[in-house]
Motif scaffolding. Structure first.
Motif, short mmCIF file in Angstrom:
data_model
loop_
_atom_site.label_atom_id
_atom_site.label_comp_id
_atom_site.label_asym_id
_atom_site.label_seq_id
_atom_site.Cartn_x
_atom_site.Cartn_y
_atom_site.Cartn_z
N GLY A 276 0.81 -1.21 0.00
CA GLY A 276 0.00 0.00 0.00
C GLY A 276 0.84 1.26 0.00
N TYR A 277 0.20 2.40 -0.19
CA TYR A 277 0.91 3.67 -0.20
C TYR A 277 1.63 3.94 1.12
CZ TYR A 277 -1.94 4.63 -4.36
OH TYR A 277 -2.54 4.57 -5.58
N TYR A 278 1.12 3.38 2.20
CA TYR A 278 1.72 3.62 3.49
C TYR A 278 2.65 2.50 3.94
CZ TYR A 278 -1.74 7.35 4.05
OH TYR A 278 -2.48 8.50 3.89
N SER A 279 2.90 1.54 3.08
CA SER A 279 3.74 0.41 3.47
C SER A 279 5.21 0.84 3.60
CB SER A 279 3.65 -0.71 2.43
OG SER A 279 2.32 -1.20 2.35
N PHE A 280 5.81 0.47 4.70
CA PHE A 280 7.23 0.72 4.90
C PHE A 280 8.01 -0.58 5.04
CE2 PHE A 280 5.13 4.59 6.38
CZ PHE A 280 5.85 5.55 5.68
N VAL A 281 7.32 -1.65 5.39
CA VAL A 281 7.93 -2.96 5.49
C VAL A 281 7.12 -3.91 4.64
CG1 VAL A 281 8.57 -4.85 7.03
CG2 VAL A 281 8.73 -2.49 7.84
N ALA A 282 7.79 -4.71 3.83
CA ALA A 282 7.09 -5.64 2.94
C ALA A 282 6.27 -6.64 3.73
CB ALA A 282 8.09 -6.36 2.05
N THR A 283 5.09 -6.96 3.21
CA THR A 283 4.24 -7.96 3.83
C THR A 283 4.87 -9.34 3.68
OG1 THR A 283 2.29 -6.64 3.26
CG2 THR A 283 1.92 -8.95 3.86
N PRO A 284 5.03 -10.08 4.78
CA PRO A 284 5.63 -11.42 4.68
C PRO A 284 4.87 -12.31 3.70
CG PRO A 284 5.48 -10.73 6.98
CD PRO A 284 4.71 -9.72 6.18
N GLY A 285 5.60 -12.99 2.85
CA GLY A 285 4.99 -13.91 1.90
C GLY A 285 4.34 -13.26 0.69
N ASN A 286 4.56 -11.94 0.50
CA ASN A 286 3.96 -11.24 -0.63
C ASN A 286 4.75 -11.51 -1.90
OD1 ASN A 286 2.74 -9.52 -2.45
ND2 ASN A 286 3.57 -7.66 -1.53
N LEU A 287 4.24 -12.40 -2.75
CA LEU A 287 4.95 -12.75 -3.98
C LEU A 287 4.83 -11.69 -5.06
CD1 LEU A 287 3.93 -16.54 -4.21
CD2 LEU A 287 5.99 -15.54 -3.18
N TYR A 288 3.88 -10.75 -4.91
CA TYR A 288 3.68 -9.73 -5.94
C TYR A 288 4.70 -8.59 -5.84
CZ TYR A 288 -0.82 -11.96 -6.81
OH TYR A 288 -1.82 -12.86 -7.13
N LEU A 289 5.41 -8.50 -4.71
CA LEU A 289 6.34 -7.38 -4.55
C LEU A 289 7.47 -7.46 -5.56
CD1 LEU A 289 7.15 -4.87 -3.02
CD2 LEU A 289 8.34 -6.31 -1.35
N GLU A 290 8.03 -8.63 -5.74
CA GLU A 290 9.11 -8.79 -6.71
C GLU A 290 8.59 -9.12 -8.12
OE1 GLU A 290 12.21 -8.07 -6.19
OE2 GLU A 290 11.76 -7.56 -4.09
N SER A 291 7.36 -9.62 -8.19
CA SER A 291 6.77 -9.98 -9.49
C SER A 291 5.35 -9.41 -9.56
CB SER A 291 6.74 -11.51 -9.67
OG SER A 291 8.04 -12.06 -9.62
N PRO A 292 5.24 -8.10 -9.75
CA PRO A 292 3.92 -7.47 -9.75
C PRO A 292 3.09 -7.82 -10.97
CG PRO A 292 5.59 -5.87 -10.37
CD PRO A 292 6.33 -7.12 -9.97
N ILE A 293 1.80 -7.61 -10.87
CA ILE A 293 0.90 -7.64 -12.03
C ILE A 293 1.01 -6.28 -12.70
CG2 ILE A 293 -1.49 -7.86 -12.81
CD1 ILE A 293 -2.01 -9.48 -10.23
N VAL A 294 1.19 -6.26 -14.01
CA VAL A 294 1.40 -4.99 -14.73
C VAL A 294 0.40 -4.86 -15.86
CG1 VAL A 294 3.01 -3.61 -16.10
CG2 VAL A 294 3.86 -4.93 -14.14
N TRP A 295 -0.27 -3.70 -15.94
CA TRP A 295 -1.15 -3.34 -17.06
C TRP A 295 -0.44 -2.32 -17.93
CZ3 TRP A 295 -2.81 -4.10 -12.12
CH2 TRP A 295 -3.91 -4.95 -11.90
#
Length: 240
Positions: free
Chosen positions: A220-239
């Motif tokens: 999210g816009y306010y995220s400062f620490v990555a959510t554990p187990g978030n696979l989209y952070l390194e491999s996002p969905i892109v339009w």
């Protein structure tokens, strides 16, 4: 303005119904002797031209699209065209600390290059002199439960430049002094029956690279620490 990784495209067209003229069988008796069918008779027997009903013109600058039923979860790293729908599973904590896991449909409908007049509403408009704004219209649908007096959640999206670099952006998430969720566009109202919202935020470019893509990375816009187990952070969905 914010720059950090961490709710188009065209609406589905509905063909007008064809009203076909009936073609009933004629009388098989021979015409009376000495009579020939007149030109008027022949014209009357010919099938009438097909009529079509036209869909009324939209009153919105960008129309909502039909997401249909939720599909399988969209894999990390998926590349989608504008107007395609991604389905993601999210766990959301509401203000009363109620935690709900639901499915979120997300799409980027349009990326529209705008002009510097958008910045005239700001007292510090001169700071945007070198920027080109891009209106990013998104649509989101939440299918999970929503506690009483709460709004359905939206997933934060981030703009990208043509070379894949993060773009700066403006959003109401940070300030009341912002372009708003409509960016000056006429957008469809929130659909309470389906929990569908069409909204807009502004991507910014101060280089020769246009804003041409948008990503969902699970943060999210306010995220400062990555959510554990978030696979989209390194491999996002892109339009794009």
């Amino acid at each position: 303005m914010n720059s950090r990784r961490m709710w188009t495209a065209s609406a589905a067209a509905v063909a007008g119904a064809l009203l076909l003229a009936g073609c009933g069988g004629g009388d098989t008796d021979e015409p009376d002797a000495g009579t020939d069918p007149t030109v008027e008779d022949v014209a009357a027997d010919e099938p009438t031209e097909e009529e079509t009903t036209e869909e009324p013109e939209s009153t919105f600058d960008v129309d909502a699209i039909d997401f249909g039923e939720p599909g399988a979860v969209t894999a990390p790293g998926s590349a989608l065209a504008l107007g395609q729908v991604a389905w993601v599973e999210r766990t959301v904590t509401f203000s009363d600390d109620t935690e709900v896991t639901g499915t979120q449909g997300i799409s980027v409908l349009q990326i529209i290059e705008s002009d510097a007049s958008l910045f005239e509403q700001y007292s510090n408009a001169d700071e945007f002199a070198d920027y080109i704004p891009y209106l990013i219209v998104t649509q989101q649908q939440w299918t999970g439960d929503v506690p009483a007096d709460e709004n359905p959640p939206s997933a934060d999206l981030f703009p990208l430049l043509a070379d894949g670099a993060d773009a700066e952006y403006l959003t109401t998430q940070f300030s009341f002094n912002s372009p708003g969720d409509a960016c000056g566009l006429e957008l469809p109202p929130f659909d309470e029956e389906t929990n569908t919202a069409v909204s807009c935020f502004v991507g910014l470019s101060n280089s020769d690279q246009p804003v041409s893509a948008v990503e969902y990375n699970g943060e999210g816009y306010y995220s400062f620490v990555a959510t554990p187990g978030n696979l989209y952070l390194e491999s996002p969905i892109v339009w794009q």
